[in-house]
Design a protein around this motif. Structure first.
Motif, PDB file in Angstrom:
ATOM      1  N   UNK A  89      60.253  15.797  25.059  1.00  0.00           N
ATOM      2  CA  UNK A  89      59.008  16.527  24.804  1.00  0.00           C
ATOM      3  C   UNK A  89      57.857  15.950  25.618  1.00  0.00           C
ATOM      4  N   UNK A  90      57.814  14.649  25.710  1.00  0.00           N
ATOM      5  CA  UNK A  90      56.727  14.009  26.451  1.00  0.00           C
ATOM      6  C   UNK A  90      56.797  14.341  27.935  1.00  0.00           C
ATOM      7  N   UNK A  91      57.999  14.344  28.492  1.00  0.00           N
ATOM      8  CA  UNK A  91      58.152  14.607  29.922  1.00  0.00           C
ATOM      9  C   UNK A  91      57.731  16.029  30.287  1.00  0.00           C
ATOM     10  N   UNK A  92      57.783  16.937  29.317  1.00  0.00           N
ATOM     11  CA  UNK A  92      57.373  18.323  29.560  1.00  0.00           C
ATOM     12  C   UNK A  92      55.938  18.593  29.106  1.00  0.00           C
ATOM     13  N   UNK A  93      55.224  17.538  28.751  1.00  0.00           N
ATOM     14  CA  UNK A  93      53.841  17.692  28.337  1.00  0.00           C
ATOM     15  C   UNK A  93      52.946  18.028  29.516  1.00  0.00           C
ATOM     16  N   UNK A  94      51.762  18.578  29.251  1.00  0.00           N
ATOM     17  CA  UNK A  94      50.848  18.991  30.329  1.00  0.00           C
ATOM     18  C   UNK A  94      50.391  17.812  31.179  1.00  0.00           C
ATOM     19  N   UNK A  95      50.577  17.933  32.475  1.00  0.00           N
ATOM     20  CA  UNK A  95      50.080  16.931  33.408  1.00  0.00           C
ATOM     21  C   UNK A  95      50.842  15.625  33.429  1.00  0.00           C
ATOM     22  N   UNK A  96      52.003  15.557  32.788  1.00  0.00           N
ATOM     23  CA  UNK A  96      52.750  14.298  32.741  1.00  0.00           C
ATOM     24  C   UNK A  96      53.362  14.000  34.105  1.00  0.00           C
ATOM     25  N   UNK A  97      53.196  12.780  34.540  1.00  0.00           N
ATOM     26  CA  UNK A  97      53.736  12.328  35.816  1.00  0.00           C
ATOM     27  C   UNK A  97      54.976  11.473  35.625  1.00  0.00           C
ATOM     28  N   UNK A  98      54.965  10.636  34.565  1.00  0.00           N
ATOM     29  CA  UNK A  98      56.049   9.663  34.382  1.00  0.00           C
ATOM     30  C   UNK A  98      56.055   9.184  32.943  1.00  0.00           C
ATOM     31  N   UNK A  99      57.241   8.933  32.411  1.00  0.00           N
ATOM     32  CA  UNK A  99      57.395   8.236  31.138  1.00  0.00           C
ATOM     33  C   UNK A  99      58.341   7.059  31.377  1.00  0.00           C
ATOM     34  N   UNK A 100      57.848   5.869  31.184  1.00  0.00           N
ATOM     35  CA  UNK A 100      58.642   4.657  31.378  1.00  0.00           C
ATOM     36  C   UNK A 100      59.119   4.129  30.035  1.00  0.00           C
ATOM     37  N   UNK A 101      60.396   3.771  29.960  1.00  0.00           N
ATOM     38  CA  UNK A 101      60.957   3.080  28.795  1.00  0.00           C
ATOM     39  C   UNK A 101      61.895   2.001  29.311  1.00  0.00           C
ATOM     40  N   UNK A 102      62.543   1.294  28.391  1.00  0.00           N
ATOM     41  CA  UNK A 102      63.494   0.263  28.830  1.00  0.00           C
ATOM     42  C   UNK A 102      64.709   0.876  29.512  1.00  0.00           C
ATOM     43  N   UNK A 103      64.880   2.191  29.370  1.00  0.00           N
ATOM     44  CA  UNK A 103      66.034   2.854  29.971  1.00  0.00           C
ATOM     45  C   UNK A 103      65.834   3.150  31.458  1.00  0.00           C
TER      46      UNK A 103
END
Length: 339
Positions: free
Chosen positions: A60-74
């Protein structure tokens, strides 16, 4: 009428070099810097105090408006822990595994075109945990204790015997509570890469140490890191270590290939940039009746993060006063608390 002149003990008054800029609001603090194409990063923090991440869903976060990147331990990749410093070991490298060591630990970073968008989308990162009982108190019998953590415990003469023979003895226990440094300006990092060169505007009180730590984290030469902090915005010690959010901002800038800014929120200041630890100290002092010290016996039990090594306490008493009989001991209780 008699006039007496008052001598000036401190000399002629002078203006601070930075005074006019600060009172006019023109001093450039890290949060004031912006660069073309800059994105904004927001932290996602653990809501449990001890355990492991069992699942983390960023769809859901990755498809949010204006999202460029989501970083996690993965997907963060390997980031090295910073070097040993005069203040102790560097804080752990961020997003390297699924282990939760304290409430408020960084578990993800959302990067978006605007700050408000990143803040909104951060709530769309869904994290599941398996929890374990958190170790929070100094006297918790489950907490590991580390003796002489800095190798600076002192012992000379016969402190115990001198206390027995002393004409005057002080024997007191002192309790100190956690103390969180909260300068007016929340700590801020703005990072950008020019090829293999990292440029950072940051709320730091130790720019050279930050350059060394970031070079270690990313495996680049120290001369390839430029840290700029003409004005800090307040630190009180919070700016003396290189915290995880600093490394993550630089990592996000490298992955996105654009400048990234991260400003800690006020609540995040309590878990993301350290604090002075609580502790219990027993101080015993022997002296003659005319005030000459004959014995110092100082034991300190101090809280520390499970993966940290910081803040010697009792060792100071060994070098503060002339005394023929001294014993100082530091003990750490390793707890599920921030560094």
């Amino acid at each position: 009428m008699t006039t007496t002149s008052r001598s000036r003990l401190l000399g002629t008054g002078i203006n601070r070099v930075d005074g006019p800029l600060k009172v006019a609001g023109r001093a450039p603090y890290p949060s004031d810097f912006a660069y073309p194409g800059m994105a904004h990063a927001v932290l996602v923090r653990s809501t449990v105090g001890s355990g492991r991440i069992t699942e983390i869903d960023t769809t859901d976060a990755e498809h949010g408006p204006g999202v460029v990147l989501v970083l996690t331990h993965l997907n963060a990749g390997q980031v090295k822990r910073g070097p040993m410093t005069p203040l102790g070991v560097s804080p752990p490298a961020p997003l390297q595994d699924d282990v939760i060591l304290h409430y408020g630990q960084i578990v993800a970073v959302v990067v978006a075109e605007i700050f408000e968008g990143a803040t909104e989308v951060a709530d769309l990162v869904h994290v599941g945990y398996s929890t374990a009982p958190a170790l929070l108190e100094l006297d918790d019998p489950r907490a590991a204790r580390r003796t002489n953590p800095w190798g600076r415990d002192a012992e000379w003469g016969d402190a115990a015997g001198a206390l027995t023979d002393a004409e005057v003895v002080l024997d007191e226990i002192y309790l100190t509570v956690d103390n969180t440094n909260n300068p007016m300006g929340p700590l801020t990092t703005v990072a950008r890469w020019e090829g293999d060169t990292l440029l950072v505007n940051n709320s730091t009180q130790w720019a050279s140490l930050e350059a060394t730590s970031l070079a270690t984290a990313f495996g680049i030469p120290e001369e390839s890191v430029h840290v700029m902090a003409p004005y800090v915005g307040g630190g009180f010690g919070a700016g003396l270590r290189v915290w995880q959010h600093v490394v993550l901002t630089a990592l996000a800038a490298r992955v996105t290939r654009r400048p990234v800014k991260l400003v800690l929120t006020r609540p995040q200041m309590f878990t993301a940039c350290g604090h002075r630890p609580k502790g219990r100290q027993r101080v015993r002092i022997g002296a003659t009746r005319d005030g000459r010290l004959t014995a110092i016996h100082h034991e300190a039990l101090t809280a520390t993060a499970d993966d940290d090594n910081f803040e010697p306490t009792a060792t100071v008493s060994a070098t503060s006063c002339a005394c023929p009989n001294v014993s100082t001991r530091d003990i750490q209780a390793r707890l599920n608390r921030p560094a």
